[in-house]
Scaffold this motif. Structure first.
Motif, PDB file in Angstrom:
ATOM      1  N   PHE A  37      -7.115  -2.484   1.473  1.00 22.12           N
ATOM      2  CA  PHE A  37      -6.102  -1.497   1.118  1.00 22.12           C
ATOM      3  C   PHE A  37      -4.908  -2.063   0.348  1.00 22.12           C
ATOM      4  O   PHE A  37      -4.105  -1.282  -0.179  1.00 22.12           O
ATOM      5  CB  PHE A  37      -5.599  -0.793   2.386  1.00 22.12           C
ATOM      6  N   THR A  55       0.857  -1.178   0.000  1.00 19.16           N
ATOM      7  CA  THR A  55       0.000   0.000   0.000  1.00 19.16           C
ATOM      8  C   THR A  55       0.891   1.226   0.000  1.00 19.16           C
ATOM      9  O   THR A  55       1.842   1.302   0.786  1.00 19.16           O
ATOM     10  CB  THR A  55      -0.917   0.033   1.239  1.00 19.16           C
ATOM     11  N   LYS A  95      -3.334  -0.677  -3.151  1.00 18.29           N
ATOM     12  CA  LYS A  95      -3.914   0.649  -3.360  1.00 18.29           C
ATOM     13  C   LYS A  95      -2.872   1.748  -3.104  1.00 18.29           C
ATOM     14  O   LYS A  95      -1.930   1.571  -2.341  1.00 18.29           O
ATOM     15  CB  LYS A  95      -5.105   0.869  -2.425  1.00 18.29           C
ATOM     16  N   ILE A 139      -4.748   0.550   7.675  1.00 19.67           N
ATOM     17  CA  ILE A 139      -4.324  -0.190   6.484  1.00 19.67           C
ATOM     18  C   ILE A 139      -3.855  -1.590   6.856  1.00 19.67           C
ATOM     19  O   ILE A 139      -4.245  -2.580   6.222  1.00 19.67           O
ATOM     20  CB  ILE A 139      -3.215   0.592   5.753  1.00 19.67           C
TER      21      ILE A 139
END
Length: 305
Positions: free
Chosen positions: A202, A147, A205, A195
């Motif tokens: 997540f 992430t 992303k 997260i």
């Protein structure tokens, strides 16, 4: 209590972003491990007293980092960057790529890398930001759940010496009616904890994060309110920008929209409801730094290179 959770290895835990992340992860019940240069420093001792497991080493100690990743669930990755005057842009890229590679090698499940909201599809022409774009690209090519977070301009930056608060004024990048998003560094950890708690949501992303949007006029009003006396606002003068290439480039990126920020604040508050506005930050955790800036003269020394 850790509730059976594996550790998260946090880089930069004695600094602002890493410190915010370590605090938030501990609060969320994660065991935290941190790489520190000097375990005897006051910040390191404070981490140990809070329950963080310390590992002595630096970004250059690959074997130490590899061992520190043994058995951890996740890694929070942040590196020093060239405006701080400690490392070069190439150093930053090498450190960021090495952490990601070692995460894959040691079987880390999830890596969270902190970048900048100036990073995008096109390079900026500033090594400070383009180094982060290169690290993002490197991580994106690896077989690991990752992430990327892209923080907005830090509220803490606005109370650094050199912006004129000690003289009853405040000079910054934005025009009086120009909008710029801000984020309190301590709120970064709240996002990172969320997260790691939901990798399905997540993972893979890229998340631009901010907690408030202000104009130059807003800054004038809120600084005046917090100081209890008038603080006038103006954009940096042409003479100042001409004399400081770094400031000029940052101002150009704001005008282009790269630094203005486009985070969806409503969506972010659904992830982390207790985000701080600039006004609430000034009245709370930022109050001491603001009061110090009101009485501290000095040149804006950040990022002359």
């Amino acid at each position: 209590m850790s509730d059976g959770k594996q550790s998260i290895l946090v880089f930069g835990a004695t600094g602002q972003q890493g410190g915010s992340v370590a605090t938030a992860l501990l609060k969320a019940g994660w065991p935290v491990r941190a790489l520190v240069r000097n375990p005897a420093s006051s910040k390191s001792v404070a981490l140990r007293n809070a329950g963080v497991e310390l590992v002595e080493g630096t970004f250059a100690h690959t074997d130490v980092i590899r061992a520190a990743m043994n058995g951890v669930h996740g890694v929070f990755s942040v590196q020093p960057s060239s405006p701080g005057g400690v490392v070069s842009d190439e150093d930053e890229v090498c450190f960021g790529a090495a952490i990601a590679d070692l995460s894959v090698e040691t079987g880390v499940k999830h890596i969270v890398y902190t970048s900048s909201n100036a990073v995008g599809d096109q390079l900026t022409g500033m090594g400070h930001f383009d180094s982060k774009a290169r690290i993002e690209a490197h991580i994106g090519a690896l077989p690991i759940t990752a992430t990327i977070i892209r923080p907005a301009t830090f509220m803490e930056m606005l109370v650094m010496p050199g912006f004129g608060l000690d003289e009853g004024r405040f000079n910054f990048f934005a025009k009086p009616d120009q909008r710029i998003q801000l984020l309190a560094v301590e709120d970064i950890g709240k996002f990172v904890a969320a997260i790691f708690a939901d990798p399905v949501r997540f993972g893979g992303k890229t998340l631009e994060i901010a907690s408030d949007t202000v104009t130059g006029r807003d800054l004038e009003a809120q600084f005046t309110e917090a100081a209890g006396r008038p603080i006038t606002y103006a954009r940096f003068s042409d003479e100042v920008l001409e004399a400081n290439h770094f400031l000029r480039k940052l101002t150009e990126l704001l005008d282009e929209g790269r630094l203005a920020g486009k985070a969806d604040l409503d969506a972010l508050r659904e992830i982390t409801p207790d985000l701080q506005s600039f006004r609430s930050w000034l009245a709370g955790s930022g109050r001491e730094a603001f009061r110090e800036a009101l009485g501290t003269a000095g040149a804006w020394a950040y990022g002359h290179a």
